[in-house]
Enzyme design. Structure first.
Site, mmCIF file in Angstrom:
data_model
loop_
_atom_site.group_PDB
_atom_site.id
_atom_site.type_symbol
_atom_site.label_atom_id
_atom_site.label_comp_id
_atom_site.label_asym_id
_atom_site.label_seq_id
_atom_site.Cartn_x
_atom_site.Cartn_y
_atom_site.Cartn_z
ATOM 1 N N ALA A 236 16.063 -12.719 -19.866
ATOM 2 C CA ALA A 236 15.177 -13.870 -19.694
ATOM 3 C C ALA A 236 15.604 -15.052 -20.567
ATOM 4 O O ALA A 236 16.544 -14.974 -21.362
ATOM 5 C CB ALA A 236 13.745 -13.460 -20.011
ATOM 6 N N HIS A 237 14.860 -16.152 -20.418
ATOM 7 C CA HIS A 237 15.246 -17.400 -21.095
ATOM 8 C C HIS A 237 15.148 -17.294 -22.611
ATOM 9 O O HIS A 237 14.290 -16.623 -23.159
ATOM 10 C CB HIS A 237 14.430 -18.593 -20.573
ATOM 11 C CG HIS A 237 12.942 -18.438 -20.673
ATOM 12 N ND1 HIS A 237 12.078 -19.379 -20.200
ATOM 13 C CD2 HIS A 237 12.164 -17.459 -21.169
ATOM 14 C CE1 HIS A 237 10.838 -19.004 -20.411
ATOM 15 N NE2 HIS A 237 10.864 -17.830 -21.003
ATOM 16 N N ASN A 238 16.105 -17.978 -23.265
ATOM 17 C CA ASN A 238 16.175 -18.095 -24.730
ATOM 18 C C ASN A 238 16.504 -16.791 -25.443
ATOM 19 O O ASN A 238 16.410 -16.713 -26.676
ATOM 20 C CB ASN A 238 14.881 -18.672 -25.305
ATOM 21 C CG ASN A 238 14.632 -20.091 -24.849
ATOM 22 O OD1 ASN A 238 13.973 -20.307 -23.830
ATOM 23 N ND2 ASN A 238 15.165 -21.060 -25.556
#
Length: 345
Positions: A236-238
């Site tokens: 997922a993001h980051n």
């Protein structure tokens, strides 16, 4: 290609036992090897097969029993055999250039000796390094930077402005830089949070088929040098994944989680968001990680616990029905004794 046992040993940094002039033209398993092939023994449980293999030579750990066969001794035969597979079977492909049917937008910078197959598409302003191979259906969005010696297999997508390092391989159907899953509650509905960051894949990373690595909301989702990712993984993001990690099939890692170097996640591990997993952690298959994990541990289970504790608890689980029966019988006997005591018997 044929090489003598002496030449192979010199290439690997191993030691020959037997006839070093024997010629080797291929590699095979202990069971399937024949004359002119080299086999290997990495797992001691198969040591007896050395006596019966028909291979011309055996690659094995230092001091192993050769049973009179020609051999190369090496401290890490599994690694050595992998290097021989590379030597014998993975010759570099001849560069083909940009083939008819490929699309290259204006302003793209192409390095030397590239191969861009029909159906591949490179967006405006992208930078493609030397000896890059883009197979059919690869889509490079505008502003992407791809390093040297990169191979993107069929139908890989690299979204806008993402960066791919050197010597990276990405297998079929993987998406780099899709939007992170970010929505702000707006009454009974949700407002999409623009995902304006990127994904950075560092050098010597390999990513399997049908994986998704989401772009960051603001800065960068980062996969650090040397990490290997199996098929069907969601990142997922980051998220930041450290160097030389192993992420096995069907793992899901939630947003903003950080993995240290040399972390191994077994198949179907689920990792919650906004947590940290320390260096040299190994987590067994199907485990659930809900909180921070200190370095240098081996964990399993849902929620994760020390692997030995999980083994003990897993061993108890099949006995629970019988234990429940016993407990119910004991509860009944205690109740009967208490009733007798209450009556003064």
């Amino acid at each position: 290609m044929k090489k003598s046992l002496n030449e192979i040993a010199q290439y690997l940094g191993g030691t020959v036992s037997g006839d070093g002039s024997v010629l080797i033209g291929g590699l095979a398993t202990l069971d399937d090897a024949g004359e002119g092939t080299l086999t290997f023994l990495a797992n001691p449980k198969y040591a007896a097969k050395v006596a019966t293999t028909k291979a011309s030579a055996v690659l094995m750990g230092t001091g192993g029993n050769t049973h009179g066969k020609n051999a190369i001794f090496h401290p890490n035969p599994y690694l050595a055999f992998a290097k021989l597979l590379t030597l014998f079977y993975t010759a570099p492909a001849k560069p083909l250039g940009v083939l008819p049917g490929a699309f290259v937008a204006e302003g793209v910078k192409l390095g030397a000796d590239v191969s861009v197959y029909p159906g591949a598409s490179i967006g405006a302003g992208a930078v493609i390094g030397d000896r890059v191979v883009l197979h059919p259906g690869v889509v490079i969005y505008p502003g992407v930077v791809v390093g040297n010696d990169v191979t993107l297999h069929a139908n890989v997508s690299v979204r806008e402005r993402c960066r791919i390092g050197n010597r990276v391989t990405i297998h079929d159907g993987t998406v780099i830089g899709s939007d992170g899953f970010g929505y702000a509650p707006d009454g009974a509905s949700y407002y999409k949070i623009p995902q304006i960051g990127i994904v950075i894949i560092e050098d010597d990373v390999e990513i399997g088929s049908n994986c998704v690595i989401d772009r960051a909301a603001l800065e960068a989702t980062r996969i650090r040098r040397g990490t290997k990712i199996d098929n069907l993984v969601q990142i997922a993001h980051n998220v930041v994944i450290g160097e030389d990690c192993i992420i096995v099939s069907q793992v899901g890692i939630s947003g903003s989680t950080q993995l240290g170097n040399h972390v191994t996640l077994g198949g179907q591990v689920g990792v919650a968001g906004h947590i940290k997993i320390g260096e040299n952690v190994m987590i067994g298959a199907k485990s659930g990680v809900a909180g921070n994990v200190e370095p240098n541990q081996v964990l399993s289970g849902i929620p994760v616990m020390p692997h030995r504790d999980w083994l003990r608890s897993a061993g108890i689980a099949p006995k629970l029905p019988e234990m429940k029966k016993t407990l119910s019988a004991l509860e009944k006997r205690v109740a009967e004794l208490e009733a007798k005591l209450a009556k003064g018997e």
